[in-house]
Design a protein around this motif. Sequence first.
Motif, short mmCIF file in Angstrom:
data_model
loop_
_atom_site.label_atom_id
_atom_site.label_comp_id
_atom_site.label_asym_id
_atom_site.label_seq_id
_atom_site.Cartn_x
_atom_site.Cartn_y
_atom_site.Cartn_z
N ILE B 7 -25.16 95.63 -3.69
CA ILE B 7 -25.96 95.49 -2.48
C ILE B 7 -26.83 94.24 -2.48
N PHE B 8 -27.40 93.91 -3.64
CA PHE B 8 -28.35 92.78 -3.68
C PHE B 8 -27.73 91.52 -4.29
N ALA B 9 -26.40 91.40 -4.24
CA ALA B 9 -25.74 90.25 -4.88
C ALA B 9 -26.17 88.93 -4.24
N ASP B 10 -26.34 88.93 -2.94
CA ASP B 10 -26.72 87.72 -2.21
C ASP B 10 -28.19 87.41 -2.44
N LYS B 11 -28.52 86.18 -2.74
CA LYS B 11 -29.93 85.80 -2.92
C LYS B 11 -30.32 84.81 -1.83
N PRO B 12 -30.80 85.31 -0.72
CA PRO B 12 -31.05 84.46 0.44
C PRO B 12 -32.37 83.71 0.35
N THR B 13 -32.53 82.72 1.20
CA THR B 13 -33.84 82.11 1.42
C THR B 13 -34.28 82.53 2.82
#
Lengths: 197, 271
Positions: B7-13
């Motif tokens: 679920i939290f694989a993406d690390k967005p800005t």
Amino acid sequence: MTDQLPSLTVTFADKPTLEGERIVLRPVEAEEDLPWLRVMLNDPDVLRYTSPEYTPVAPEWDEAMEKRIVEWYSTRNEQTDRLDLIIVDKSTGRGVGEVVLNEWSEANRSCNLRICIGPDGRDRGFGTEAVRMATDHAIRALGLNRVSLGVYAFNGRGQRAYEKAGFKVEGVRRQVLRWGDEWIDDIDMAVLAEDWL
Amino acid sequence: MTEPRAIFADKPTLVGEKVLLRPVRLREDLPLLRVLLQDEEILRWTSGSWTPVVPEWDEALERRTVDRYRTRNDRTDCLDLIVVDRSTGRGVGEIVLDGWDEPGNSCTLRIALGPDGRDRGLGPEAIRLLTDHAFRVLGLHRVSLSVHSLNSRCRVFQKAGFRVEGVRRRALPFNGRWVDRIEMAALAEDWGHELPPGPDPERPAGVLEDDPGRRLTDAEWTRLRDYLRRYVVHELDQWDCWRIDTAYGPIAITLSNAVPEDGHPGVWRAI
């Protein structure tokens, strides 16, 4: 703390037998208890009220499951940070459910309580009595300050038993369980030593 | 069993007005992390002791911190972002989503702002940005958290749109006494909607909004008054929360000395 710490001669490692009016709470005896525990764990009400997720039918009882359950119940008496006791119906001498004190926090002197009663033990006040006895043990013998629990909003029987035993509602965690097409709330309840003693 | 969704694989800005949330950059952020890990106020509200022991910054602690944060961006079970003050471009704190519960489609949120990030409205904005990400991008249903009841900053969560769901009484030992823990949550279905208005001061508190003609029964009303009286007599610096089962269905009552700004004069007049 301002309140007196009782002398801690009793710990979670001790597995007492507690005598009530209509029930006895005693340590797990795996060989004797496993047959009826298997039945209880497959009960639709037990699945509904204790599953952390949608479990409309009992999962298949395969070898892996059997192994897990045997392993679980044959190691309960070795645990030093929780207490698992069997609820015995005194009129028949048979086990009808279990009551558990777990999630012990030594720093906060608190723990969680949960209870599970099979079809043979329902609607006879056993739940209320078992909750009262286990809570009393937690507060008087183990010296805890707080015993808390969560009960799903669709489990009215559980809520009534906990309320009768002296637990108070502390909050409602909204929509934590997806059950079919519905969101179910989780009701937080607790009892404090200052209310109990 | 299938592998749990990352679920939290993406690390967005995530870019807001005053703050920007971005993934951890260890070399750049280490001085900030050091400040956060040694900050007395943060330690007080997160370590559970009244007089927090500020850990000595030695080699072992530095190594532990480096080890922990080096892998932050590879973890799929939590989303750690650095809160950057846009007016200076510097990191001032950390905000995290974790505790993902797949069947309930929910997670928890926590935030720690260092001295440079406090008292400037950065907290509510950071919380709003990340909660918005949780609902709109990740499709989560519920975000929850708990706060120490003596932590006066707990209102930033309400400002950001969280609601109090309950008060766990005497859950934590603190300075020789017990204090409560406040449980809060936001739901996707409420997110972005205006909160319902507080009770109308012109209307007696015993009357329900949806059916102004009907009143609480005497017994229900007495119980409500007893609750309120207990609150006033008891401890004004604590939160409290009760549920009354009434003929109209359950009524949830949440009180604190922080409430008047949100307006509950009807309740106060009734005491």
